[in-house]
Design an enzyme around this catalytic site. Structure first.
Site, PDB file in Angstrom:
ATOM      1  CE  LYS A 130     -34.678  -5.858  47.199  1.00  0.00           C
ATOM      2  NZ  LYS A 130     -34.126  -4.921  47.242  1.00  0.00           N
TER       3      LYS A 130
ATOM      4  NE  ARG B 299     -32.298  -2.802  50.576  1.00  0.00           N
ATOM      5  CZ  ARG B 299     -32.303  -3.986  50.706  1.00  0.00           C
ATOM      6  NH1 ARG B 299     -33.153  -3.671  52.301  1.00  0.00           N
ATOM      7  NH2 ARG B 299     -31.826  -5.032  51.334  1.00  0.00           N
TER       8      ARG B 299
ATOM      9  N   GLY C 117     -26.978  -7.852  43.306  1.00  0.00           N
ATOM     10  CA  GLY C 117     -26.404  -6.919  43.052  1.00  0.00           C
ATOM     11  C   GLY C 117     -26.367  -6.228  42.092  1.00  0.00           C
TER      12      GLY C 117
ATOM     13  CG  MET D  63     -30.283  -2.687  38.873  1.00  0.00           C
ATOM     14  SD  MET D  63     -32.106  -2.210  38.838  1.00  0.00           S
ATOM     15  CE  MET D  63     -32.709  -3.393  38.890  1.00  0.00           C
TER      16      MET D  63
ATOM     17  NE  ARG E 281     -32.883 -12.365  46.494  1.00  0.00           N
ATOM     18  CZ  ARG E 281     -31.839 -11.476  46.299  1.00  0.00           C
ATOM     19  NH1 ARG E 281     -32.355 -10.111  46.188  1.00  0.00           N
ATOM     20  NH2 ARG E 281     -30.752 -11.731  46.687  1.00  0.00           N
TER      21      ARG E 281
ATOM     22  CG  HIS F  30     -21.119 -10.103  43.837  1.00  0.00           C
ATOM     23  ND1 HIS F  30     -19.783 -10.248  42.535  1.00  0.00           N
ATOM     24  CD2 HIS F  30     -21.433  -9.403  42.668  1.00  0.00           C
ATOM     25  CE1 HIS F  30     -20.160 -10.401  41.913  1.00  0.00           C
ATOM     26  NE2 HIS F  30     -21.591  -9.353  41.730  1.00  0.00           N
TER      27      HIS F  30
ATOM     28  NE  ARG G  37     -25.832 -29.516   5.723  1.00  0.00           N
ATOM     29  CZ  ARG G  37     -26.113 -28.010   7.496  1.00  0.00           C
ATOM     30  NH1 ARG G  37     -26.581 -28.032   7.394  1.00  0.00           N
ATOM     31  NH2 ARG G  37     -25.053 -28.453   7.288  1.00  0.00           N
TER      32      ARG G  37
ATOM     33  CD  GLU H 287     -30.065 -24.284   4.725  1.00  0.00           C
ATOM     34  OE1 GLU H 287     -29.184 -23.419   6.282  1.00  0.00           O
ATOM     35  OE2 GLU H 287     -29.754 -24.592   4.541  1.00  0.00           O
TER      36      GLU H 287
ATOM     37  CB  SER I 179     -34.962 -29.560   9.232  1.00  0.00           C
ATOM     38  OG  SER I 179     -34.115 -29.246  10.160  1.00  0.00           O
TER      39      SER I 179
ATOM     40  CB  THR J 116     -32.861 -20.623  12.946  1.00  0.00           C
ATOM     41  OG1 THR J 116     -32.738 -21.455  14.058  1.00  0.00           O
ATOM     42  CG2 THR J 116     -34.630 -21.156  12.099  1.00  0.00           C
TER      43      THR J 116
ATOM     44  CG  ASP K 220     -26.831 -20.251   6.547  1.00  0.00           C
ATOM     45  OD1 ASP K 220     -26.354 -19.486   6.223  1.00  0.00           O
ATOM     46  OD2 ASP K 220     -26.871 -22.029   7.079  1.00  0.00           O
TER      47      ASP K 220
ATOM     48  CB  CYS L  51     -31.033 -28.471  12.300  1.00  0.00           C
ATOM     49  SG  CYS L  51     -31.258 -27.686  11.319  1.00  0.00           S
TER      50      CYS L  51
ATOM     51  CE1 TYR M  37     -35.358 -31.883  13.966  1.00  0.00           C
ATOM     52  CE2 TYR M  37     -37.581 -33.148  12.877  1.00  0.00           C
ATOM     53  CZ  TYR M  37     -36.609 -32.692  12.556  1.00  0.00           C
ATOM     54  OH  TYR M  37     -36.294 -32.446  11.690  1.00  0.00           O
TER      55      TYR M  37
HETATM   56  C1  PEP Z   1     -28.759 -23.546   9.822  1.00  0.00           C
HETATM   57  O1  PEP Z   1     -28.614 -22.603   8.783  1.00  0.00           O
HETATM   58  O2  PEP Z   1     -29.169 -23.024  10.707  1.00  0.00           O
HETATM   59  C2  PEP Z   1     -28.203 -24.701   9.822  1.00  0.00           C
HETATM   60  C3  PEP Z   1     -28.668 -25.612  11.151  1.00  0.00           C
HETATM   61  O3  PEP Z   1     -27.125 -25.439   9.316  1.00  0.00           O
HETATM   62  P1  PEP Z   1     -25.315 -25.106   8.332  1.00  0.00           P
HETATM   63  O4  PEP Z   1     -25.127 -24.294  10.527  1.00  0.00           O
HETATM   64  O5  PEP Z   1     -24.711 -25.532   8.495  1.00  0.00           O
HETATM   65  O6  PEP Z   1     -25.483 -23.925   7.801  1.00  0.00           O
HETATM   66 MG    MG Z   2     -27.596 -23.601   7.182  1.00  0.00          MG
END
Ligand code: PEP
Ligand code: MG
Length: 877
Positions: free
Chosen positions: A23, A93, A102, A104, A337, A455, A617, A746, A765, A768, A770, A832, A852
């Site tokens: 602002k 403001r 809205g 703050m 804005r 709002h 898998r 993992e 792969s 993330t 686990d 994944c 990927y």
């Molecule tokens: C993971 O662990 O990120 C994963 C893709 O496998 P799952 O969620 O099946 O444990």
């Molecule tokens: Mg997993």
């Protein structure tokens, strides 16, 4: 040298967003463009950060600078704080770097006190206006600075209106308002045990503190978490000379967008109210007029405003959202804005701006918020359904999309009902910022009051939630949780449906149809594909999900979880037999029942993917997830397997684990029972061979993924089983088919030893989910219970299971990529886990050089766009 914490609007410019907030920077920019902006100054975001560093106090240096700039403002305007002849009144403001509509607080008419109001009444020759301004100030100050709560004051206004026999605030006289101001001060005294502050400087310091404090109120924290805004940014504070829209019938105030924020249509869009102050328009208490009508009410002001709109849009090369005030026929710009807009409007505006030669295709791709696409990927009402159903009422089409759900009346009830697994529509008289969490979880929002800029409308559009606002025909009975519309009473829990694109309301549950990517959406996605380097795959376990993902642009399957196929009622018995088997023979017998079923599943998935790569898998979850617990099921299974119930019960007990997520799961199953890997490999290879023979044009090359590996020799062991099985089948078929064996990364140990693991794995792969669980030591299933306290205490700002923790888990990912490439330079790298569809995670994955990302089908377009934006920002060599 001391820090400069304050800038006059005439000292700043549009590029100083970080310091002045959005602002403040735009007010400075408009000032330098010669536009009519009331004069003022901005207290920087650094002052806010300092306020928090100083334990929520404004230090003497900053206070000194504020007083110095008030003096400057007094000199520039010729008005003085507390003057009895020419008093200075200001608005205070908030204004963060990223706009948080809205979220703050704002205080208007600051500088009024018992004496100044008299002088102000005389000077303006308008006592009604002066007392109206004073009572508003007391109300806002009490609410925002002292946190008394505005409802007490609203009650007093309602009582006064009832006593006078009027319905509108504007019908109250000067005398009434003067009396109200006295009543408000008395209320202040009762609630706080002290007098309402009369010194404008004291008022100002209180207000500045309140704005800084509001940066940390729960709704701002929630908004920041939803929108990835770091708490370290802080907010700036704008102190600006007041101009008055409530000075009588030649004054007014409004908000407008240079293009329609719901559809993107290139046409000025907005609302205004004569004789009103800003909050009247936003609160939706009175129904405003449309901006076109300003042409009749005040033609010169309208023309000037239109001219400013054109200049601003051209200058910022984007749709603008502006606030303005008319004081005695003179126009003032209070804000501009880049306007919030629906996803559909964002796509149309971006394409139109390209066609108008205002921006490039790359800029068009960069200006769309990837998360907003979510709203377009969800269902709409099909034509037949709309032809059949009859609306029971109509409101404003405030935020498009279709929603069916059960009626609830409070934001808290939304959360309770959604926790029970229900879909709900939030029905309110009007919404307020406290409702934000409920609005987030509701399928749709219906309000009785409020226009297109109320709002509810603004917030719903920002969230991509369907919203119908301002349906005045609703007879609301919030206390008894019911309303009447179209001659019928609807209670809590009843089904209704909303069409946010037409404003229609249906008194029944309508069915919805899947979304498609076409038109402007298709154009933007095609540009995104041109600019990205990262591939986008999907996590899909069924042909239906796979087809959906391909429609949304998935280039392959990054994760097909085979366990989901085992839960089908016709398979669970075979899998249970496999689990409780005592001997290899028994197990192989059960597995042989499963193999043709798995093969059929994989064939269907290969067909759906039409030759695109598919990573399958091997079985991952703990076995006990499949075993029966119900005595009747145990008995039936025992009978089927020709064993005693007692024996089976013992086996079931023996499978119990104290910590199953860290127990007998993933590749540990294949190490103990290699026949599982053998059966699954066989199903995969046979399916691929069968589809290849039917579809010779498709390049099918199975990718077999081993889960939960923590040690290279463990992977080598399972890989041997896979290779022996696969090579035999391929040879028998006389085929030259290639296949790949890779692994999930993992477990932290796998990331740390990725160079060794890459000797066995042709691809990684990153799992993330686990990896986050094990790096943080947070159970992925239970962390939700305590993470809220971590957000409240600013220990963590976001859920590491939704958005990758780049500092910790990300370091492991980066390290594993480097180690993996050292061993195998052409190794394919993907992600994944759930985070794979989150835009900031996609950017990270681009930057560390993954091949990927793989995410759920509905997030594929989001990931495509985020990948393009990442490459535009940081092009891959
Ligand atoms: C993971 O662990 O990120 C994963 C893709 O496998 P799952 O969620 O099946 O444990
Ligand atoms: Mg997993």
């Amino acid at each position: 040298m001391s820090t400069k914490y304050i800038y006059l609007f005439s000292e700043g410019n549009g590029s100083m967003r970080e310091l002045l907030g959005g602002k403040g920077a735009n007010l400075a920019e408009m000032t330098s463009m010669g536009m009519p902006v009331p004069r003022g100054f901005t207290i920087s975001t650094e002052a806010c950060t300092q306020y928090y560093a100083d334990d929520r106090t404004i230090n003497p240096e900053i206070e000194g600078q504020i007083m110095e700039y008030i003096k400057k403002l007094e000199e520039i305007t010729g008005k003085q704080f507390g003057s009895m002849t020419n008093p200075l009144l200001v608005s205070v403001r908030s204004g963060a770097r990223a706009s948080m509509p809205g979220m703050m607080d704002t205080i208007l008419n600051l500088g009024l006190n018992d004496e100044v109001v008299e002088a102000f009444a005389k000077k303006t020759k308008n006592p009604r206006f002066a007392y109206d301004s004073y009572r508003r100030f007391i109300q806002m100050y009490s609410d925002v600075v002292m946190e008394v709560g505005k409802k007490y004051f609203e009650q007093l206004i309602d009582e006064m209106k009832e006593k006078r026999g009027v319905t509108q605030d504007t019908e109250l006289t000067a005398k009434d308002l003067k009396e109200l101001a006295e009543m408000f001060k008395a209320e202040y005294r009762t609630k706080l045990g002290e007098e309402f502050p009369q010194d404008p400087k004291e008022q100002l310091m209180g207000a500045v503190k309140a704005v800084f404090r509001s940066w940390d109120n729960p709704r701002a924290i929630y908004y920041r978490r939803m929108n990835d805004i770091p708490s370290s940014w802080g907010t700036a504070v704008n102190v600006q000379e007041m101009v008055f829209g409530n000075m009588g019938d030649t004054s007014g105030t409004g908000v407008a967008f240079t293009r329609n924020p719901a559809t993107g249509e290139k046409k000025l869009f907005g609302e205004f109210l004569m004789n009103a102050q800003g909050e009247d328009v936003v609160a939706g208490v009175r129904t405003p007029q449309t901006i076109d009508q300003l042409k009749d009410v005040m033609p010169e002001v309208y023309d000037q405003f239109v001219d400013i709109c054109h200049k601003l849009e051209y200058h910022y090369r984007d749709m603008q959202d502006m606030e303005f005030t008319i004081e005695n026929k003179k126009l003032f710009m209070l804000q501009t804005r880049n306007g919030k807009r629906t996803a559909a409007a964002a796509l149309k505006i971006a394409c139109d701006l390209v066609d108008e030669g205002m921006i490039t295709e790359q800029e068009a791709v960069a200006m769309i918020d990837p998360k907003s696409l979510d709203a377009l990927l969800h269902p709409t009402f099909p034509k037949e359904e709309l032809e059949r159903a009859k609306p029971i009422g109509q409101g404003l089409a405030a935020s498009p999309g279709a929603a069916a759900g059960r009626i609830v009346f409070t934001a808290d009830d939304v959360v309770t009902w959604v926790d029970k697994g229900e879909k709900v529509i939030l029905v309110r008289l009007e919404t307020s910022p406290e409702d934000i969490e409920g609005m987030h979880y509701a399928r749709g929002i219906l309000t009785v009051r409020g226009g297109m800029t109320s709002h509810a409308a603004v917030v719903a559009r920002g969230m991509g939630t369907c919203c119908v606002s301002g349906c005045g025909a609703i007879k609301m009975d919030e206390a008894n949780k019911k309303f009447e519309l179209g001659g019928k009473v609807y209670k809590e829990g009843d089904w209704i449906s909303l069409d946010g694109s037409t404003g229609n309301i249906y008194g029944e549950r309508l069915h919805t149809a899947e979304a498609e990517i076409s038109g402007e959406f298709g154009r933007i996605m095609a540009w995104a594909d041109k600019f990205r380097a990262l591939q986008v795959r999907t996590n899909a376990d069924t042909p239906k999900d796979a087809r959906q993902a391909v429609n949304f642009g998935a280039e392959g399957i990054g994760l097909c979880r085979t366990e989901h196929m085992f839960f089908d009622p016709d398979r669970i018995s075979a899998i249970r037999q496999m689990i409780v088997s005592d001997t290899v023979e028994q197990r192989e017998k059960a597995l042989s029942k499963l193999e043709p079923m798995q093969q059929a599943d994989f064939e269907a998935i290969y067909e759906a993917m039409k030759g695109r790569p598919v990573t399958i898998r091997l079985l991952d979850p703990p076995l006990h997830e499949f075993v029966p617990t119900d005595p009747a099921d145990i008995e039936a299974l025992a009978k089927e397997m020709n064993i005693t119930v007692e024996h089976l019960t013992n086996v079931v007990h023996s499978l119990h684990e104290f910590n199953p997520m860290m127990g007998h799961r993933g590749c540990r199953l294949d190490v103990t029972f290699p026949e599982i890997a053998r059966m699954q490999t066989s199903a995969i290879i046979k399916a691929a061979l069968a589809v290849r023979s039917r579809r010779p044009a498709w390049q099918i090359e199975p990718e077999i993924m081993v889960p939960l590996v923590g040690e290279a020799r463990e992977l080598a062991y399972v890989k041997n089983v896979i290779d022996a099985t696969a090579q035999k089948l391929i040879k028998e078929a006389g085929s030259d088919m290639h296949y790949k064996v890779g692994t999930m990364i993992e477990i932290p140990r796998a990331a740390l030893t990725a160079d060794d693991i890459a000797k066995e794995a042709e691809f990684f792969s990153f799992g993330t989910n686990d990896l986050t669980q094990m790096t943080f030591g947070f159970s992925r299933d239970d962390a939700g219970k305590f993470l809220a306290s971590y957000y409240d205490n600013k220990i963590y700002e976001s859920d590491p299971f939704s958005k990758l923790d780049q500092a910790g888990v990300g370091r492991l990912v980066e390290m594993a990529c480097e180690l993996g490439r050292k061993t195998r330079p052409d190794i394919k790298l993907g992600i994944c886990g759930e985070q794979g569809g989150d835009p900031s995670t996609v950017e990270f994955c681009h930057n560390v050089g993954l091949t990927y990302v793989s995410c759920s089908p509905f997030r594929v377009p989001i990931a495509r766009l985020a990948a393009a934006q990442a490459n535009i920002k940081n092009p891959r060599k």
